[in-house]
Motif scaffolding. Sequence first.
Motif, PDB file in Angstrom:
ATOM      1  N   THR A 119       0.854  -1.189   0.000  1.00 13.73           N
ATOM      2  CA  THR A 119       0.000   0.000   0.000  1.00 13.73           C
ATOM      3  C   THR A 119       0.884   1.231   0.000  1.00 13.73           C
ATOM      4  OG1 THR A 119       0.023   0.104   2.403  1.00 13.73           O
ATOM      5  CG2 THR A 119      -1.780  -1.117   1.402  1.00 13.73           C
ATOM      6  N   ASN A 120       0.404   2.304  -0.602  1.00 15.17           N
ATOM      7  CA  ASN A 120       1.078   3.593  -0.468  1.00 15.17           C
ATOM      8  C   ASN A 120       0.038   4.647  -0.186  1.00 15.17           C
ATOM      9  OD1 ASN A 120       3.376   2.267  -2.586  1.00 15.17           O
ATOM     10  ND2 ASN A 120       4.076   3.406  -0.803  1.00 15.17           N
ATOM     11  N   MET A 121       0.498   5.718   0.444  1.00 16.01           N
ATOM     12  CA  MET A 121      -0.451   6.674   1.003  1.00 16.01           C
ATOM     13  C   MET A 121      -0.161   8.079   0.491  1.00 16.01           C
ATOM     14  SD  MET A 121      -2.116   6.510   4.491  1.00 16.01           S
ATOM     15  CE  MET A 121      -2.538   7.721   5.674  1.00 16.01           C
ATOM     16  N   PHE A 178      11.893   8.694  -4.054  1.00  7.62           N
ATOM     17  CA  PHE A 178      12.248   8.270  -2.694  1.00  7.62           C
ATOM     18  C   PHE A 178      12.013   6.781  -2.460  1.00  7.62           C
ATOM     19  CE2 PHE A 178      11.901   7.779   1.849  1.00  7.62           C
ATOM     20  CZ  PHE A 178      12.885   8.631   2.326  1.00  7.62           C
ATOM     21  N   GLY A 179      10.869   6.287  -2.913  1.00 11.36           N
ATOM     22  CA  GLY A 179      10.532   4.885  -2.679  1.00 11.36           C
ATOM     23  C   GLY A 179      11.366   3.906  -3.493  1.00 11.36           C
ATOM     24  N   ARG A 188       4.650  10.206  -6.202  1.00 16.50           N
ATOM     25  CA  ARG A 188       5.562   9.527  -5.296  1.00 16.50           C
ATOM     26  C   ARG A 188       4.973   8.193  -4.821  1.00 16.50           C
ATOM     27  NH1 ARG A 188       7.042  12.611   0.193  1.00 16.50           N
ATOM     28  NH2 ARG A 188       4.955  11.899   0.705  1.00 16.50           N
ATOM     29  N   ALA A 189       3.651   8.169  -4.644  1.00 17.79           N
ATOM     30  CA  ALA A 189       3.008   6.932  -4.199  1.00 17.79           C
ATOM     31  C   ALA A 189       2.799   5.961  -5.368  1.00 17.79           C
ATOM     32  CB  ALA A 189       1.674   7.253  -3.535  1.00 17.79           C
ATOM     33  N   LEU A 191       5.541   3.399  -7.156  1.00 19.00           N
ATOM     34  CA  LEU A 191       5.849   2.083  -6.583  1.00 19.00           C
ATOM     35  C   LEU A 191       4.840   1.025  -7.014  1.00 19.00           C
ATOM     36  CD1 LEU A 191       6.815   3.344  -3.030  1.00 19.00           C
ATOM     37  CD2 LEU A 191       8.330   2.663  -4.880  1.00 19.00           C
ATOM     38  N   ALA A 229       7.956   8.484   4.920  1.00 17.00           N
ATOM     39  CA  ALA A 229       9.202   7.761   4.659  1.00 17.00           C
ATOM     40  C   ALA A 229       9.015   6.271   4.931  1.00 17.00           C
ATOM     41  CB  ALA A 229      10.327   8.330   5.515  1.00 17.00           C
ATOM     42  N   ASP A 241       6.131   4.681   4.873  1.00 20.59           N
ATOM     43  CA  ASP A 241       5.192   4.184   3.864  1.00 20.59           C
ATOM     44  C   ASP A 241       5.903   3.899   2.550  1.00 20.59           C
ATOM     45  OD1 ASP A 241       2.352   3.740   3.115  1.00 20.59           O
ATOM     46  OD2 ASP A 241       2.779   5.341   1.690  1.00 20.59           O
ATOM     47  N   LEU A 242       6.998   4.650   2.287  1.00 23.63           N
ATOM     48  CA  LEU A 242       7.725   4.493   1.027  1.00 23.63           C
ATOM     49  C   LEU A 242       8.891   3.532   1.163  1.00 23.63           C
ATOM     50  CD1 LEU A 242       7.588   8.235  -0.012  1.00 23.63           C
ATOM     51  CD2 LEU A 242       6.410   6.362  -1.154  1.00 23.63           C
ATOM     52  N   GLY A 243       8.885   2.712   2.195  1.00 26.87           N
ATOM     53  CA  GLY A 243       9.840   1.623   2.237  1.00 26.87           C
ATOM     54  C   GLY A 243      10.911   1.702   3.305  1.00 26.87           C
ATOM     55  N   GLU A 244      10.991   2.808   4.038  1.00 23.84           N
ATOM     56  CA  GLU A 244      11.996   2.890   5.093  1.00 23.84           C
ATOM     57  C   GLU A 244      11.457   2.202   6.353  1.00 23.84           C
ATOM     58  OE1 GLU A 244      15.042   4.280   4.724  1.00 23.84           O
ATOM     59  OE2 GLU A 244      14.539   4.660   2.643  1.00 23.84           O
TER      60      GLU A 244
END
Lengths: 361, 218
Positions: free
Chosen positions: A78-80, A99-100, A148-149, A152, B160, B162-165
Amino acid sequence: MTALITLKGVNKYYGDYHALRDIDLTINTGEFFSLLGPSGCGKTTLLRTIAGLEDVSDGVVMIGGKDMRGVSANLRPTNMVFQSYAIFPHLSVAENVAFGLRKRADLTKDDKARMVDDALAMVGLSGYGKRASHALSGGQRQRVALARALILKPKVLLLDEPLSALDKKMREQMQVELIRLQRHVGITFILVTHDQEEALVMSDRIAVMFEGEIGQLADPETLYRRPNSRRVAEFIGKMNFLRADVLQVGDTIDVDVAGLGRVSVNAEQAPMALHKGAAVAGVRPETLAILFEGETTQRRLIDGVVDEVVYYGDMTYYDVRIAGVDQPLNIAMKNLIGRPVLDVGTTTKVVWDERSLVILA
Amino acid sequence: MSLRIYAIAYLVFLYAPIVLLPIFAFNDATIIAFPLAGFTTDWFGELMTNRSLHTSVKNSLFIAVMTAILSTLLGICAARAGAMYRFPVKAGIMGFIMLPLVLPEIIVAVSLLVVVVQIFDMGLSNWTIIAAHVLICTPFCIAILNGAFQNLDPSIEEAAMDLGESRFSALPAGHFALGHAGDHFQHADRLYHQRLMNSSSRSFCPAPARRCRSISGG
C-alpha cells in the motif's frame, strides 16, 4: 470482482476510547472506495490500519489474501497520500518522487530517472523534476505526493483527505483527474473524506462511518436515494423529515405522513426494518417542486406559503410552510427560463410524489 | 529616529570592549588599563610560548565540543519525546529537565560541587565540567528543538516509512526535513549557540575555577 482487502472484526482502542468497533469490510480489486464520515468517526484510523501505520487492537486485516498482522508499513503493498502531502522539504521534486525507489537495487539510475519522468507526466508535472519542493503550490504538492506513491505501483493507493486543503475550483478539477487516473492505472483507491459530495462524485462504493462503526455501505445512488438510517440521510445531502405513522407493513407499506396524508409506498422505500407506529418520512429538496404560474402537473399538490428564499444563481432554495408540519419544507428549484424568484409570503402549490419518500424508523 | 540612536548606542556598548582588546594587545603593560604605557609586540611572542595558555585553550575547546555534542543528542531525544509523544507525568518530567534554565547558575554550581566532591567523592576534572555544562545546556537545546519538532509534520516520518523505510531508517528523513524546516530553526540554532557560548564563558562557577587550576597546573 475479487476481494483485495478484507477486514474482519477490526477493533481499535486508544486507552478507553473505542475508535473502531467490529469493522467487517471487503474492498475489491480496481475499486474506487470511499470512507465517508464526520470528523472523529474513525475513517482515518481505519485507513491507517490498512496502511500499517496503526496496529489493530483486535481483528484481522488481509491484503491480497495475506494476513497483515505484524507486517509494518514499509512492507505492505500500500502507499499513502497524506492530508498534509508530507513532501520532503529537503529534496527536489524528482528526488521526492524517487524516494521509494532508493532501495531498489534491480533498477539502474537510468531506469529510475525514466520512471520518475513517467510518474511526473502521469500527474501532469512533466519538467518539474528539478524544482525545489518548497516552491510548489498546494495543487502541485498534491500531484507530487500522488506521483511519489504511484511510482511504486502499489496494489492499493490510500488517500487521506487529499483535496481538503485545495480551493473549490482546484478541488473539483482534481476530483475529475483522480477518477481518470484511477481508471488509467487500475489500482484500487481508498479515499477518506468528510465531504459527501466528493465521495458521491468519485466513488464506486462508499462506507459511511459514525463513531467507529460503518453506518451504511453502498454505491452512491443507493446511499443518496435509500439511506438506511436517519443519520446517514442527514449526513448525505439535504433531507426534509416529516413525522409519520406506519399503519401496515407488507408487500407495500401504508403510512400516514404529517402534512401529506395517507400514502402507500413499496418495500424498497423502507431500507430499515419497520414496525407499526411512529416513524419518519424523508424527502429530498429536489424531489419536491413549486408549481409556477402556467405550469401543470399530474402529480399530487399541496398548498404552502414561502417562508424563506435562498438564491444560488443556478438554483433557488425555498422554505415552504405547509399545514400540519412544524418545520417548513426545503425545496430546490432550477432557475429555468421564465421562472420568477418568488418573494417571502407568496402562497404557492407544492408538487410531491410518494415515490420519492423514504420511510425510516 | 530615537530608535536609530538607541540601535547605534546599543552596538557601541556591545562592541566597544571588543575594539579595545586589540589596542591593549600592543600595550606595553601587564594590566589592562588606561593610560596606555607604550607600544610592544611582546605579547604575540608570549602567545606562542605560553604553554599554560595553550593547555587552557585546548581544554576549553574540548569541553565546548563535548558539551555541544552531548547536550544536542540528549536535547533531540527529549524534545522529540516532548513534542511528538504522550506519556505519563510528561509535564512534570519536562519541567524537571528544564529546571536548570530558571535556577541561578551559582546555585546550580555550588550544589553540583557539593554533589560531585562530597557525595560521589570524585575529583574535579574536565569531565565533571562537561557534565555540569550539559546540565545547563540541554534545556536550551530542548527549548529550541521543541519548537522545531512541533512545526515538523509527523506525516513526514510516516511517509518515509510508507515508502519503504523502516521505523529507524525513517528517522533521518524526518530530521533532515527538520534541519531544512526554514529560517525559524536556523535562527533558533544561532541563538542557541550564542547562549551556549555565553553560558560557558560567563559566571559559570566550576568552569573558570577549574580552568584556572589547569592553567597553573599545566
